[in-house]
Design an enzyme around this catalytic site. Structure first.
Site, mmCIF file in Angstrom:
data_model
loop_
_atom_site.group_PDB
_atom_site.id
_atom_site.type_symbol
_atom_site.label_atom_id
_atom_site.label_comp_id
_atom_site.label_asym_id
_atom_site.label_seq_id
_atom_site.Cartn_x
_atom_site.Cartn_y
_atom_site.Cartn_z
ATOM 1 N N TYR A 434 0.806 -1.233 0.000
ATOM 2 C CA TYR A 434 0.000 0.000 0.000
ATOM 3 C C TYR A 434 0.842 1.287 0.000
ATOM 4 O O TYR A 434 2.061 1.220 0.087
ATOM 5 C CB TYR A 434 -1.088 -0.020 1.065
ATOM 6 C CG TYR A 434 -0.769 -0.118 2.535
ATOM 7 C CD1 TYR A 434 0.470 0.128 3.061
ATOM 8 C CD2 TYR A 434 -1.793 -0.455 3.418
ATOM 9 C CE1 TYR A 434 0.691 0.052 4.431
ATOM 10 C CE2 TYR A 434 -1.583 -0.543 4.793
ATOM 11 C CZ TYR A 434 -0.327 -0.278 5.290
ATOM 12 O OH TYR A 434 -0.114 -0.342 6.624
ATOM 13 N N GLU A 435 0.190 2.408 -0.165
ATOM 14 C CA GLU A 435 0.873 3.700 -0.401
ATOM 15 C C GLU A 435 1.790 3.637 -1.621
ATOM 16 O O GLU A 435 2.860 4.236 -1.623
ATOM 17 C CB GLU A 435 1.678 4.131 0.831
ATOM 18 C CG GLU A 435 0.866 4.708 1.960
ATOM 19 C CD GLU A 435 0.161 6.013 1.598
ATOM 20 O OE1 GLU A 435 0.629 6.722 0.709
ATOM 21 O OE2 GLU A 435 -0.884 6.274 2.205
#
Lengths: 593, 593
Positions: A434-435
């Site tokens: 994620y990110e």
């Protein structure tokens, strides 16, 4: 069940002995005297190890439940969240105008390491809120700030970030969620968002969703994306909660880990939203907080490795199995502890040297963010922008690897959920995704950051290394051989790779992109090599000056020697892979795979 | 939900084009004509992809349940197991005297790859049975064989291996389970065993536990361990099932993966057991089947990587995200498929080149086992004993890594259980642990196998490489540059490491043991390098001879080039780590960690 003890001494060593933060000319840093930082970290260590760590396995086992459209968090989460609120931990570095404590970001980073180690899933509720706070703080109107920020700083209301849709994650230009202008100046938001962490739960009175959406007839693709505040409950003029907005949880995802955090599919059915900043400038609003968010994920990576290491170490000291080949160490017992065996040592030293190096690296990054924000220093901003994909990508990759290694120390017990080592690996896995998945971090590094401002920041990075080497020769031949020479060699490898990209990327950009992942790892090794050289220098000086904690500093130096001898030489392998170019990678037609 | 398609063509390429099995002078290999092996593998591919693969996720989600002392397997397992029995798959390489099909072990290995890819947890029920069969076959009395083997070959009865106890795994000398002699010649077995795969379930009429235990007053430690048959139901003289034995399932373990397999705590409370082979020679009985069992775990490692790769590849071709930087590839679509991006290619090529190299490596190992058993060839036995820890350790480590990489291709969806990629990683993780954790494999390699028979087998290994290089120069300069030179360089690195151990291990054995893990990986790379050179040679010759399947062979060569250019250079890094010796690893006192 695993334990967690906050590594306060190691943290303070980086803050006080290596970075010497209280001496730095950055507004707010003068308050960071050793006694003060120790008091803050000790308090945070108490909360995280005593309250949050015991909930980690419970959160994993129970997970979140969706009941009648509302998400229920695991047993104990709500009470613990009240304690986090009461301690003001969520607003540690926030603006005092909205109830924050105005501490430098470096202190919030140290605290977030503890939160991440103790209970990663739990700490995401406040982490996401902080991200949403930052976006509104930077881009919201005065009225929006006044309405939302005080409650978000206190975590009475929490926040979320809504970017991904089923058909688009990395490529947000494909976004379909619509924002139709209403007569009253608000927008009607319609669409589906997925992977929304903390999308709903029972620990806050309201949830402030930040949603990216497209206003009809705007520019195509990524340039037509705007950012909206879409609260779960609309807020009346007097600040009280009004009607329920037209949004709902479509589903809770079953994930590999972080079960204690609710990952929601969010459906917006003409929900009322309020534009943040300018129309069509939503991506810019997102990007201003990207460095912090991505640094935070790097912290999660090594924070999981820290707690996994602590438990693997305890097990290696406790579990009796086999005998030391060089001579029995536990003659009164049926066998020696695992830690006598060289391959167990290798495993533990890899974990230890990674975690401590990673901590120094992220604190340096946080220090650069403070320098950029508190002194409006463009050079610091450029340098940390360069380092951010490395912090995020390298530390989350290695953090996961180290959790897997820690699990291995337990043998068969490492595979049994009851012992808790599997959870660290499963939780850490998400940080690589994620990110911005780590392949995207590598692309950002090689495709954007290296060339940013004419390559000025990468040159500044190499200058930092060269000046450190120059200043440190006075420490003597041993230090030079063990630390400075390996650092110089690794840095040369990194430069050679950058040169290869520059020379070969123009005729074919794939020559650079095919080596981007290796470059990110190589860069990470050079950064950790620099950090270890700096830490060893600090310990060397402490010993020279007659510290009364010689064992601590000797251990630091020995751990650094391990990193320089056994980990840093990876740069040569990455270089040779990079220099093989795009051909081996791109040779096949897609049809022939 | 993931799919599995048996990679029959790649398998047959190794069997027919690379190893040329039907031309080898090994009893039973003359039957392995291309048509016959294709028919067997196609049949196995059908069963595994159509019947077992669809049960993989179900097994993961439902897991096994312990109900009133009996383990229930997931929905569909029982019916599928009946199909495995009906097809005779469990006894493919077993003795026809007991109902087996007497095929060479290499065919059983190829079949087990398919079973492992399609449903690892399921295939362990038959895999453990095969292991127990082998132990009884090699060491049991004629009566024991007649009583148990026919039912085990058919899998009407299944088997287990009981080694580990709560306080001892690797160090079995600490074992406490007792076997007290009874007047009728049997033994009363009392103790607790843990991590017993397939310890109980509802798919067979009886379960034949092989249990290691100590006869009182025998030699101390590992030399006082004996092997016993302890059936769940005692068997009457007429072969019918008699009374329930005094053993029970204490608990089902909650694991990270392989949920479809029942991992039991087994309690033996004076259970009736029958000695297998000689008293106090239990470890020898275990070790005779160790090569096969460990090779089987190596197969599991790359088999999981194979199925994970297949799905990652399909996703990379299907998912549209971003544009090819060198020019749009899908102008009619909103974006290009993931597979256009260089870093996705790198990821896929790593997986592909690993899996295909690993397959060739294990088939070579299985071929050596056949040579050893069917021709009583001591040299082949010695060579495969040397390679076994490499096959087990390297292939399970890398197999897991590749599952993690495959998961990464899916971005956020890789973390969601519904998509199935998490299961491959979670299931593959156990292969690094069981049948001797991989650190133990490295110890076995460096501490035992390298020096076995005066180092004869490692010299034979290097001779295989040198003679291959010598014979292959006629293929021309390109082949030499792309394949032979890298292989030679990697082999030299491996020799340098062996020399380092020989020179420095005598004064301090930790100089060897601290490098054992690196050595195992280095050895693995050299083996896969050799395999790729052999596969590329076979494809080179096929192309020269005007094959009508040029694309297949060109793809093989390109995949091999990837391995040689991007993976094989890892040997230099491993060598430099090894040559740093024990000091960096052993510097700290245990108390200072």
């Amino acid at each position: 069940m695993p334990d967690y003890t906050a590594p306060t001494k190691d943290m303070l060593f980086v803050l006080n002995d290596v970075l010497k933060i209280s001496t730095l000319d950055i507004p707010g840093y003068d308050e960071l005297e050793a006694d003060f930082t120790a008091a803050v970290l000790n308090e945070c260590g108490k909360l995280t190890s005593e309250v949050l760590a015991p909930l980690n396995a419970i959160g994993d086992q129970e997970g979140c439940r969706l009941e009648n459209g509302v998400v229920r968090t695991p047993t104990g989460f709500k009470d613990a969240f009240e304690q986090v609120k009461a301690g003001g931990w969520a607003g540690l570095d926030c603006d005092p105008e909205y109830g924050g404590q105005n501490m430098p970001y470096i202190m919030a980073t140290a605290a977030s390491e503890m939160f991440g180690s103790a209970n990663m899933a739990f700490s995401m509720y406040q982490g996401l809120t902080h991200g949403a706070y930052s976006a509104i703080y930077a881009h919201g109107s005065a009225e929006q700030k006044a309405t939302y920020l005080p409650k978000m700083v206190s975590c009475e209301w929490t926040g979320t970030m809504n970017l991904t849709e089923p058909h688009c994650g990395t490529d947000l230009g494909l976004m379909r969620t619509k924002a139709e202008p209403q007569e009253n100046g608000s927008y009607a938001i319609t669409g589906q968002k997925i992977f929304i962490s903390a999308g709903d739960h029972d620990m806050a009175d309201n949830i402030i969703h930040l949603v990216l959406a497209k206003i009809p007839d705007g520019p195509k693709g990524i340039k037509g994306v705007s950012l909206f505040i879409v609260p779960k409950f609309l807020v009346n003029e007097d600040g009280s909660l009004g009607q329920r907005n037209n949004l709902s949880v479509g589903k809770l995802e079953e994930k590999m880990g972080i079960h204690g955090n609710s990952t929601c599919v969010m459906n917006y059915d003409g929900a009322t939203g309020y534009l943040v900043g300018d129309a069509h400038k939503g991506m810019r609003a997102m990007f201003t907080m990207m460095n912090e968010a991505r640094l935070g994920v790097g912290v999660q990576g090594y924070a999981q490795a820290e707690v996994a290491y602590q438990n693997a170490l305890a097990y290696a000291k406790d579990r009796l199995q086999g005998r030391d080949i060089t001579g029995i160490k536990n003659p009164d017992g049926p066998a020696d502890p695992l830690i006598v065996h060289p391959d167990i040592r290798r495993n533990l030293m890899e974990q230890k040297s990674f975690v401590e190096g990673a901590r120094a690296f992220t604190y340096w990054g946080a220090n650069l963010i403070d320098t950029a924000h508190r002194k409006n220093d463009q050079d610091a901003d450029g340098l940390v922008s360069l380092l951010t994909p490395v912090i995020k990508g390298f530390l989350s990759d290695k953090g996961f690897d180290m959790c897997v290694q820690a699990q291995q120390v337990y043998g068969g017990h490492g595979y049994i959920e009851e012992w808790g080592m599997s959870q660290f690996a499963r939780d850490a896995r998400i940080a690589m995704i994620y990110e911005g998945a780590n392949g995207i971090q590598a692309l950002d590094l090689v495709g954007r950051k290296m060339a940013q401002d004419g390559g000025k920041h990468v040159m500044a990075f190499f200058a930092v290394i060269m000046s450190f080497i120059g200043e440190s020769k006075e420490l003597g031949d041993d230090f030079e051989t063990a630390f400075l020479n390996p650092l110089k060699a690794a840095s040369k490898d990194l430069q050679a790779a950058a040169t290869y990209f520059a020379q070969n990327g123009i005729k074919n950009p794939n020559n650079a992109l095919a080596g981007s992942y290796d470059f990110m790892h190589m860069f990470g090794h050079v950064c950790l090599g620099l950090m270890w050289a700096k830490m060893a220098k600090a310990s060397h000086i402490a010993l020279r000056d007659g510290t009364d904690d010689a064992a601590f500093h000797e251990t630091k130096i020995a751990t650094g020697r391990y990193y320089m001898a056994r980990q840093l030489p990876a740069t040569a392998l990455h270089l040779s892979r990079i220099q093989s170019g795009a051909d081996p990678v791109m040779a096949l037609d897609a049809a022939n795979f």
